[in-house]
Design an enzyme around this catalytic site. Structure first.
Site, mmCIF file in Angstrom:
data_model
loop_
_atom_site.group_PDB
_atom_site.id
_atom_site.type_symbol
_atom_site.label_atom_id
_atom_site.label_comp_id
_atom_site.label_asym_id
_atom_site.label_seq_id
_atom_site.Cartn_x
_atom_site.Cartn_y
_atom_site.Cartn_z
ATOM 1 N N ASP A 330 0.847 -1.190 0.000
ATOM 2 C CA ASP A 330 0.000 0.000 0.000
ATOM 3 C C ASP A 330 0.882 1.240 0.000
ATOM 4 O O ASP A 330 1.979 1.227 0.576
ATOM 5 C CB ASP A 330 -0.906 0.018 1.241
ATOM 6 C CG ASP A 330 -2.134 -0.859 1.040
ATOM 7 O OD1 ASP A 330 -2.592 -0.967 -0.096
ATOM 8 O OD2 ASP A 330 -2.600 -1.436 2.024
ATOM 9 N N THR A 402 -18.172 4.142 -2.609
ATOM 10 C CA THR A 402 -18.544 5.510 -3.002
ATOM 11 C C THR A 402 -17.337 6.425 -3.116
ATOM 12 O O THR A 402 -17.354 7.406 -3.838
ATOM 13 C CB THR A 402 -19.504 6.106 -1.967
ATOM 14 O OG1 THR A 402 -18.841 6.204 -0.694
ATOM 15 C CG2 THR A 402 -20.747 5.237 -1.816
ATOM 16 N N ASP A 540 -4.189 -4.442 7.120
ATOM 17 C CA ASP A 540 -4.669 -4.321 8.497
ATOM 18 C C ASP A 540 -6.189 -4.309 8.611
ATOM 19 O O ASP A 540 -6.724 -4.426 9.700
ATOM 20 C CB ASP A 540 -4.109 -3.055 9.153
ATOM 21 C CG ASP A 540 -4.484 -1.791 8.387
ATOM 22 O OD1 ASP A 540 -5.204 -1.893 7.370
ATOM 23 O OD2 ASP A 540 -4.053 -0.694 8.808
#
Length: 702
Positions: A330, A402, A540
């Site tokens: 990430d 969204t 996580d």
């Protein structure tokens, strides 16, 4: 009883730093001494045939010890012998073989003892803690921590030990997590943050007070799982370790066949070779060094991972790290510092700075993330103020679907902030108009490596928030090291393509995926695995769990969700996503150490061959083969066996610590191993065996 009105207990007095260091050094010496004392005892226990048979190479030495013991008691058991003092000679061989097996057991016991010591240290944190259980009516009752159930709420104040794993729901306090992470600096815990809201049972609160919701049932807390993982002596062998064990067993069988046929060759040239010498020759030729240290290397690999505050569920996971080809990372918190902060507002569509500040403030009033709080603070600096009752407003949480969040105001209006494309879609559903200068602001922020968030109120876009994130210093060099090792890095980020490309270029990753969803993580891992690659990733969140389970190496953060921890095969106690890079290095160090000592062990056989075989045939007028000029057959055999036994304890520190790791290619590592451990494995025993031969001759043992 009102928790807020309770007087906090004062923190326990602490020693000075110098006293702490002295205490730590003393405790370390005590722990080390205890490990070695326990290993001495366990090494004798492992002489049990049921345990000895698990290591084929050392079991062959174990059987050889019994045979030489038998011919020590009765030298003529297998026929007449010609040695002058067979009882002494055979007895010395028996003693040396016994210590060869015992040293191998000792190496494994030391490695296991370090894990048991860590488990004992963790168990010491599980004292019988009294918990202050908080009831819905505000009443507090003291109960044993073992009686707490998942979902209960507890109240802790300064000086209390947190009774069980949980999430902070109210309050803000400093927590000492040194019992878990080893880090002496206290950690701030407060609600509203993934990292800062999770607490672990056994840690101690040193200031203020907290209300915690328990997230684990008794016996299923994080410390309980850690103890179970690091204490397990019955570990399963890894695939590479099994393959190497089979290879060593085959080599031993080959040498066994050679030794069995040797008497017939010796008889042909009219030389008599005793059974004790044959056993000694077999032990000297089989790869006993790596056979004795193989288990210790694997166990120590898990221990080195633990020293980095990472708990591995198995040796298989640690070993897989050494074979990893692709790292999926990430961006936020791993490649960049994380906690993106609002740097500025860029008005569009003719709006003023005050107007965009107001809408950004309204959209962020329920956002408790560091990012949302920074937007709120920046808006307040620009004199933006809330002009409605927040209790009558409705929070709209952010979701990956969204890709925006916001607030529904009491007057029916809707304020939103989020990804530019998501806000554009929101505005279109309300018949709003897009503005040309929005894309210009979007590109300007993206080209600076920032993250642009659009802000709107109903169908009108007010501008862009510039969120600034910084690439971690030194991360590019670390990716360069991984590249030299043949590891490909892939960055995943929810940012737009322009921002992602700027960050990727600055960080030096090999590839990136912008506007990534949780599903993209699994897709990336599966695509790499279809190419035959081994993939590692960190995560996580609950939405990371499927990807962590799919990856060959999944590292979950200690502050992550229970689902993520259960799906992963490693847990990072420090919750540092960049730790994955260190774990890969440790895995490769494990493989390098195993390969280096295997090379050294096999290379040793060359010297031992030239130490014993030529001297055996010296009686057949082949003295020219005795290039080492050893005194006689007895001294050659004893010298080779003594070296063979002593090299195991000498190499125990290297097996436990590991060979120094350098980010090199496979060819470079092979060349380095052959040069250092191959050539060194040939030269060292020649020198050592000759010196031992001189000492044996000097004291008259041969």
């Amino acid at each position: 009883m009102n928790p807020a009105a309770t007087t906090p207990k004062p923190p326990k007095p602490s020693r000075s730093r110098s006293n702490d260091r002295r205490h730590a050094r003393k405790q370390s010496r005590i722990n080390t001494r205890g490990i070695y004392l326990r290993a001495i005892k366990d090494a004798f226990v492992k002489l049990n045939p049921k345990q000895a048979v698990k290591n084929p190479v050392m079991f062959l030495v174990w059987v050889g010890t019994l045979i030489t013991l038998a011919v020590t008691i009765e030298p003529n058991l297998f026929g007449p012998v010609t040695e002058d003092n067979p009882h002494l000679f055979n007895g010395m061989i028996t003693v040396i073989l016994f210590f060869t097996v015992w040293f191998a057991n000792f190496a494994e016991a030391v490695a296991e003892g370090r894990g048991k010591a860590q488990a004992d240290a963790l168990r010491s944190t599980k004292s019988e803690t009294i918990a202050k259980k908080l009831f819905p009516d505000g009443a507090i009752t003291e109960i044993p921590a073992t009686s707490l159930q998942k979902g209960d709420t507890v109240y802790v104040v300064a000086g209390d030990t947190i009774p069980a794993d949980g999430e902070v729901v109210m309050g803000s306090a400093s927590v000492d997590e040194s019992a878990i992470t080893g880090e002496s600096a206290p950690v701030l815990k407060e609600p509203g943050s993934d990292v800062a809201s999770s607490v672990t049972g056994g840690t101690r609160i040193i200031s203020d007070e907290l209300i915690i919701r328990i997230t684990a049932d008794p016996g299923k807390g994080f410390i309980d799982r850690m103890i179970a993982l690091v204490e397990g002596a019955e570990r399963s062998k890894t695939p590479n370790e099994i393959a190497l064990t089979v290879l060593l067993a085959v080599l031993s069988l080959v040498f066994l066949f050679v030794v069995v046929t040797l008497p017939f060759i010796a008889q042909y040239v009219q030389i008599q070779v005793s059974v004790a010498v044959l056993v000694a020759l077999l032990v000297a030729l089989i790869p006993t060094t790596i056979g004795g240290l193989l288990s210790a290397i694997g166990i120590a690999g898990m221990d080195r991972v633990a020293q980095f505050n990472v708990i591995a569920t198995s040796g298989r996971a640690v070993e897989a790290c050494g074979d990893v080809n692709t790292l999926v990372l990430d961006k936020t918190g791993t490649i960049t510092l994380g906690n993106r902060l609002a740097e500025g507002f860029i008005p569009v569509n003719g709006h003023s700075m005050e107007e965009i500040a107001y809408v950004a403030l309204v959209a962020s009033i329920f956002d408790e993330t560091p990012e949302g709080k920074s937007i709120f603070r920046l808006a307040e600096k620009l004199a933006a103020r809330i002009d409605f009752d927040p209790q009558k407003a409705e929070a709209v949480e952010f979701s990956a679907r969204t890709r925006m969040s916001g607030t529904n105001l009491p007057n029916g209006k809707q304020a939103r902030k989020g990804a530019v494309n998501a806000i554009k879609g929101f505005v279109r559903t309300r018949n709003g108009q897009e503005t040309p200068d929005l894309d210009a602001a979007y590109e300007m922020v993206s080209q600076q490596g920032g993250t642009p968030l659009a802000v709107c109120l109903d169908g009108e876009i007010y501008g862009v928030i510039y969120l600034k994130d910084i690439v971690k210093p030194g991360i590019r060099d670390r990716f360069d090291q991984l590249r030299r090792m043949g590891v490909r890095t892939v960055m995943l980020t929810g940012d737009n393509h322009i921002t992602a490309s700027v960050i990727a270029k600055e960080a030096g990753v090999d590839d990136f995926i912008a506007e990534a969803t949780p599903e993209d993580k699994i897709s990336v891992i599966q695509r790499e695995q279809e190419k035959g690659k081994l993939v590692a990733m960190t995560g996580d969140g609950t939405n990371d769990a499927p990807a962590l389970a799919q990856a060959n190496v999944g590292v979950a953060m200690n502050t992550g969700t229970q689902a993520a921890k259960e799906a992963a095969n490693m847990v990072d106690l420090d919750s540092d996503p960049t730790k994955l890079i260190d774990i890969v290095s440790i895995g490769k160090q494990l493989l390098i150490t195993r390969g280096a000592l295997t090379t050294f062990s096999i290379a040793n056989d060359i010297a031992k061959y030239f130490a014993i075989i030529p001297v055996l045939f010296a009686a057949a007028n082949l003295q020219g083969l005795n290039i080492m000029k050893l005194t006689n057959t007895n001294s050659a055999v004893l010298s080779a066996l003594i070296y063979n036994a002593l090299i195991i304890p000498i190499l125990i520190p290297l097996a436990l610590k590991g060979v120094n790791f350098r980010p090199l290619t496979a060819n470079q590592l092979l060349q380095r191993n052959i040069l250092i451990y191959g050539l060194g494995g040939v030269i060292a025993p020649f020198i050592a065996i000759k010196l031992i031969d001189l000492m044996i001759t000097a004291i008259g043992l041969a």
